[in-house]
Design an enzyme around this catalytic site. Sequence first.
Site: not given
Length: 308
Positions: A108, A135, A138, A226, A265, A293
Amino acid sequence: MTRHFLSLTDAGGDMIAAMLNDAIDRKAARKAWPKAQVDADAPLAGHVLAMIFEKNSTRTRVSFDMAMRQLGGSALIMEAGSTQLGRGETVADTARVLSRMVDAIMIRTDDHAKIEELAHYAEVPVINGLTDLSHPCQIMADLLTVIERGFALPGLQVAWLGDGNNVANSLIEAAGLMKFKVRIGGPAGYEPNAGFIDQARAAGGQVILTQDPVEAARGAHVIVTDTWVSMGQAGGEKHIAAMQPFQVNAALMAHAAPDAMFLHCLPAHREEEVTNEVIDGPHSAVWDEAENRLHAQKSVLLWALGKL
């Protein structure tokens, strides 16, 4: 050939569908089990995942750790500041060393070029836990949540409201691979990466850009947003001011399909990009999305390690 998961395209549409089906089956099979109980087949027994964090994390950290436990394996958490990578060791050398000691690497980080370099030199699968560009993990969870709510992916209408960030890029990528429509509603100058848009359109996905939030939301089966300012992003006040018309609130949700679902998310800046009324309301699926997830990433791990 080593299977890296740097983007959804690395797996392709057919394998994404297979991973989602596997995730659905595994999730159902362990209903009401203790969280740390290992899946009956323990497919990753004896395997270890190295997790490198150069950005803060809650869901990515916990979900990958628990994914490995439930699959019968284990995980090592590596904070960049406490490793030699954080003190100047090259990405290439880190990749070479970790490949001798672990079975897969999840990272990450910020610069997407870093994960590409890691994958180039690694002899084990590298998984994108987030970069500033994309991502994919996600979006795997988001697609799983959409399917659980009874929607088919082909022909799905999705509205993205706000900043055209890394999550938006991967959502657009998914639209091309899984053949659904995305309407991106955001202010001028904050559009998603043009390369993802071109790629999705070429693959048969529909991507529409609009500066009208109502046009973006109208008739949508899924409304997604987001945070307006991503981790480490500069120009916060100007950014937030530009995003104000794209807040997901009850008035905007009213333009979506009657059975529309809301996704985020997380973490959410409540009363900023989304109101409490929406995120805590009947349309919200954010807690299922967060849990997914774990389930989606279990299948990503199995695919990357050649078990699926």
